[in-house]
Scaffold this motif. Structure first.
Motif, PDB file in Angstrom:
ATOM      1  N   LEU A  48      -5.692  -0.100  -4.647  1.00  0.00           N
ATOM      2  CA  LEU A  48      -6.032   1.264  -5.059  1.00  0.00           C
ATOM      3  C   LEU A  48      -5.065   2.291  -4.456  1.00  0.00           C
ATOM      4  O   LEU A  48      -4.826   3.341  -5.048  1.00  0.00           O
ATOM      5  CB  LEU A  48      -7.485   1.576  -4.680  1.00  0.00           C
ATOM      6  N   VAL A  49      -4.486   1.990  -3.301  1.00  0.00           N
ATOM      7  CA  VAL A  49      -3.470   2.872  -2.706  1.00  0.00           C
ATOM      8  C   VAL A  49      -2.240   2.918  -3.621  1.00  0.00           C
ATOM      9  O   VAL A  49      -1.694   3.998  -3.891  1.00  0.00           O
ATOM     10  CB  VAL A  49      -3.069   2.385  -1.286  1.00  0.00           C
ATOM     11  N   GLY A  50      -1.826   1.772  -4.129  1.00  0.00           N
ATOM     12  CA  GLY A  50      -0.664   1.699  -5.017  1.00  0.00           C
ATOM     13  C   GLY A  50      -0.863   2.488  -6.297  1.00  0.00           C
ATOM     14  O   GLY A  50       0.099   2.921  -6.938  1.00  0.00           O
ATOM     15  N   ALA A  51      -2.121   2.691  -6.675  1.00  0.00           N
ATOM     16  CA  ALA A  51      -2.432   3.436  -7.902  1.00  0.00           C
ATOM     17  C   ALA A  51      -2.852   4.869  -7.597  1.00  0.00           C
ATOM     18  O   ALA A  51      -3.277   5.605  -8.489  1.00  0.00           O
ATOM     19  CB  ALA A  51      -3.536   2.715  -8.677  1.00  0.00           C
ATOM     20  N   VAL A  56      -3.379   5.471   2.190  1.00  0.00           N
ATOM     21  CA  VAL A  56      -3.004   4.318   3.013  1.00  0.00           C
ATOM     22  C   VAL A  56      -3.638   4.444   4.407  1.00  0.00           C
ATOM     23  O   VAL A  56      -3.991   3.445   5.032  1.00  0.00           O
ATOM     24  CB  VAL A  56      -1.464   4.150   3.082  1.00  0.00           C
ATOM     25  N   GLU A  57      -3.821   5.670   4.874  1.00  0.00           N
ATOM     26  CA  GLU A  57      -4.422   5.891   6.198  1.00  0.00           C
ATOM     27  C   GLU A  57      -5.832   5.304   6.260  1.00  0.00           C
ATOM     28  O   GLU A  57      -6.258   4.797   7.297  1.00  0.00           O
ATOM     29  CB  GLU A  57      -4.496   7.390   6.539  1.00  0.00           C
ATOM     30  N   SER A  58      -6.546   5.362   5.135  1.00  0.00           N
ATOM     31  CA  SER A  58      -7.923   4.858   5.126  1.00  0.00           C
ATOM     32  C   SER A  58      -7.975   3.350   5.318  1.00  0.00           C
ATOM     33  O   SER A  58      -9.036   2.788   5.564  1.00  0.00           O
ATOM     34  CB  SER A  58      -8.608   5.225   3.808  1.00  0.00           C
ATOM     35  N   HIS A 122      14.873   0.343  -0.848  1.00  0.00           N
ATOM     36  CA  HIS A 122      15.421   1.657  -0.484  1.00  0.00           C
ATOM     37  C   HIS A 122      15.660   2.522  -1.714  1.00  0.00           C
ATOM     38  O   HIS A 122      15.904   3.714  -1.611  1.00  0.00           O
ATOM     39  CB  HIS A 122      16.715   1.495   0.325  1.00  0.00           C
ATOM     40  N   HIS A 123      15.620   1.904  -2.887  1.00  0.00           N
ATOM     41  CA  HIS A 123      15.817   2.643  -4.139  1.00  0.00           C
ATOM     42  C   HIS A 123      14.466   3.054  -4.721  1.00  0.00           C
ATOM     43  O   HIS A 123      13.455   2.445  -4.402  1.00  0.00           O
ATOM     44  CB  HIS A 123      16.566   1.762  -5.153  1.00  0.00           C
ATOM     45  N   LEU A 132       2.417  -3.028   3.698  1.00  0.00           N
ATOM     46  CA  LEU A 132       2.170  -1.661   4.154  1.00  0.00           C
ATOM     47  C   LEU A 132       3.397  -0.778   3.906  1.00  0.00           C
ATOM     48  O   LEU A 132       3.272   0.396   3.559  1.00  0.00           O
ATOM     49  CB  LEU A 132       1.858  -1.712   5.651  1.00  0.00           C
ATOM     50  N   LYS A 133       4.597  -1.370   4.084  1.00  0.00           N
ATOM     51  CA  LYS A 133       5.836  -0.601   3.985  1.00  0.00           C
ATOM     52  C   LYS A 133       6.152  -0.162   2.563  1.00  0.00           C
ATOM     53  O   LYS A 133       6.921   0.769   2.359  1.00  0.00           O
ATOM     54  CB  LYS A 133       7.017  -1.451   4.476  1.00  0.00           C
ATOM     55  N   THR A 134       5.634  -0.869   1.573  1.00  0.00           N
ATOM     56  CA  THR A 134       6.061  -0.618   0.193  1.00  0.00           C
ATOM     57  C   THR A 134       4.940  -0.179  -0.737  1.00  0.00           C
ATOM     58  O   THR A 134       5.203   0.142  -1.897  1.00  0.00           O
ATOM     59  CB  THR A 134       6.700  -1.897  -0.394  1.00  0.00           C
TER      60      THR A 134
END
Ligand code: FAD
Ligand code: UQ1
Length: 410
Positions: A48-51, A56-58, A122-123, A132-134
């Motif tokens: 759901l973060v990706g959408a 992300v903090e939650s 990086h693009h 988490l990073k992406t």
């Protein structure tokens, strides 16, 4: 050199759930958990973060706040497991001996096995909900979508939450419709698998959705290279070795190849493929009777999910009690696993099944239908069940409730 009665390797979903259960069994002072990360994440919410539907903090809490109080937290990485001497070694050179060992190391992501990754992250226009990073890059790519192909990949390896690679496709489709950009988009799901989903009942429902929403599914297509400057993704045809196809993308969601943790590979605890070898019913190691395991690092032949971890934690708790009392294990894990297939911003198909690939549904209604109530369960109820139920060793999966809810129904 340190000694502990019950040593848990990994402080993820399975490791913390078992630490809590073992604390209740043998006392906090007799339990230790080895975990290098300062933060613990509730990964299922990353879909759901990706959408853009959750922050992300939650998803994260400090590890210090979820290790059961009194349980020793060893902040390092396990580098070696020696079951013949009942000991493990950590990256700070420490040796820890144990009486009972619970392995809960999760699995490893292998973005590097795709040519061009991880540098291509990086693009812009590329993201992945699995890390988490992406994960926020997925939401950025979706918001910046103008016109072209939106491509979603599924790797040629075992994965955790096998539904997640396509959930983000359904959410992206819904987002593009909502923002009036859907007619500029060709949505493509390129999967290494020969099927859309492993369980027929749910696969049939998903094929129906794919047809109705004009989503393109290509089976046996495996992502092998990303060329971010040209916005190209290269897929190999797994049925025709050597045949590759280049797709241009305006948005690319990558699900990386996954494999067992390095420390297990080649260790006496692993099977040939490197996964932790376990008896699939008792979750005990077949060669080392004081070694047990749970979750994504195991070779249990079921889908790797937190829901499976929940069901396994109840069985493993019982198995360890019996072994500690020199009895034979008596409770059997049936392979229960569950995947809430998010099909839009307010609907979910709740897949639940066992080792036999048979649906094992909790609620007395047809769960292959898209339902709003199941979306609320996934988005609003599950996080609480995770933090306050599973991680405290109080949630062993819906098995008992299933029996209750079906009373008099069948
Ligand atoms: P993890 O929770 O990953 O924990 C493994 C731990 O081991 C980590 O904390 C790691 O730091 C630690 N570790 C690794 N190596 C070492 C080492 N050498 N030494 C010490 N510690 C180490 N599941 C569901 O049930 N429903 C869903 O809807 C769902 N959706 C998902 C969506 C996404 C995008 C993702 C990524 C996952 C999803 N899952 C879902 C799957 C679920 O998150 C995992 O199956 C579950 O977390 C597995 O628990 P685990 O304890 O086996 O592994
Ligand atoms: C579950 O137990 C669980 O672990 C806490 C999940 O992970 C987030 C799930 O997604 C699901 C579906 C379950 C199963 C629970 C019920 C009530 C069906």
């Amino acid at each position: 050199k340190e000694h502990v009665k019950v040593l848990v390797l990994g402080g993820g979903s399975g490791g913390i759930a078992m630490s809590a259960r073992m604390k209740r069994k043998v006392g906090a002072e007799n339990v230790a958990v080895v975990e290098p990360s300062e933060m613990h994440y509730y990964q299922p919410i990353w879909t759901l973060v990706g959408a853009g539907a959750k922050s992300v903090e939650s998803s994260g809490r400090p590890t210090a706040s979820i290790v059961p109080s009194g349980v020793r937290w060893i902040r390092s990485k396990v580098t070696e497991v020696n079951p013949d001497t009942n000991s493990v070694r950590t990256d700070c050179g420490k040796e820890i001996t144990y009486e009972y060992l619970i392995v809960a190391l999760g699995l490893q992501l292998h973005y590097e096995r795709i040519k061009g990754l991880p540098e291509a992250f990086h693009h812009p226009k590329i993201g992945s909900n699995y890390s988490l990073k992406t994960v926020q890059k997925t939401w950025k790519a979706l918001q910046e979508f103008r016109e072209g192909n939106a491509i979603f990949s599924f790797p040629n390896s075992p994965v955790k939450c096998a539904g997640a690679p396509q959930k983000i496709m359904y959410l992206s489709d819904a987002y593009l419709r909502k923002t009036g950009k859907r007619s500029n988009a060709t949505i493509i799901y390129n999967t290494s698998l020969p099927v859309l989903f492993g369980i027929k009942k749910y696969a049939d429902a998903l094929w129906e959705i794919v047809r109705a929403r004009d989503l393109n599914v290509n089976l046996r297509h495996n992502l092998i290279e990303v060329r971010p400057e040209k916005q190209e993704a290269v897929f190999e045809n797994l049925d025709k070795p050597g045949v590759t196809k280049v797709f241009e993308y305006e948005m690319l969601h990558v699900t990386p190849p996954m494999g067992p943790p390095d420390v297990l590979k080649g260790s006496p605890l692993a099977d040939e493929a490197g996964w932790l070898n376990l008896n699939k019913e008792t979750l005990q190691h077949p060669v080392y009777p004081n070694v047990f395991g749970i979750g994504d690092c195991t070779n249990l032949p079921t889908a790797k999910t937190a829901a499976a971890v929940a069901a396994q934690s109840g069985v493993l708790d019982r198995t360890i009690s019996r072994i500690m009392k020199k009895n034979h294990p008596d409770k059997k894990y049936d392979g229960y696993t569950s995947c809430p297939l998010v099909t839009s911003y307010n609907t979910v198909i709740l897949a639940e099944f066992d080792y036999n690939g048979q649906p094992l549904e909790t609620f007395p209604l047809d769960q292959s239908k898209e339902r709003r109530i199941m979306y609320h369960m996934k988005a609003d109820l599950m996080p609480h069940l995770y933090w306050h139920g599973l991680l405290r060793g109080l949630w062993g999966g819906p098995g008992p409730y299933r029996t209750l809810m079906h009373l008099g129904m069948k």
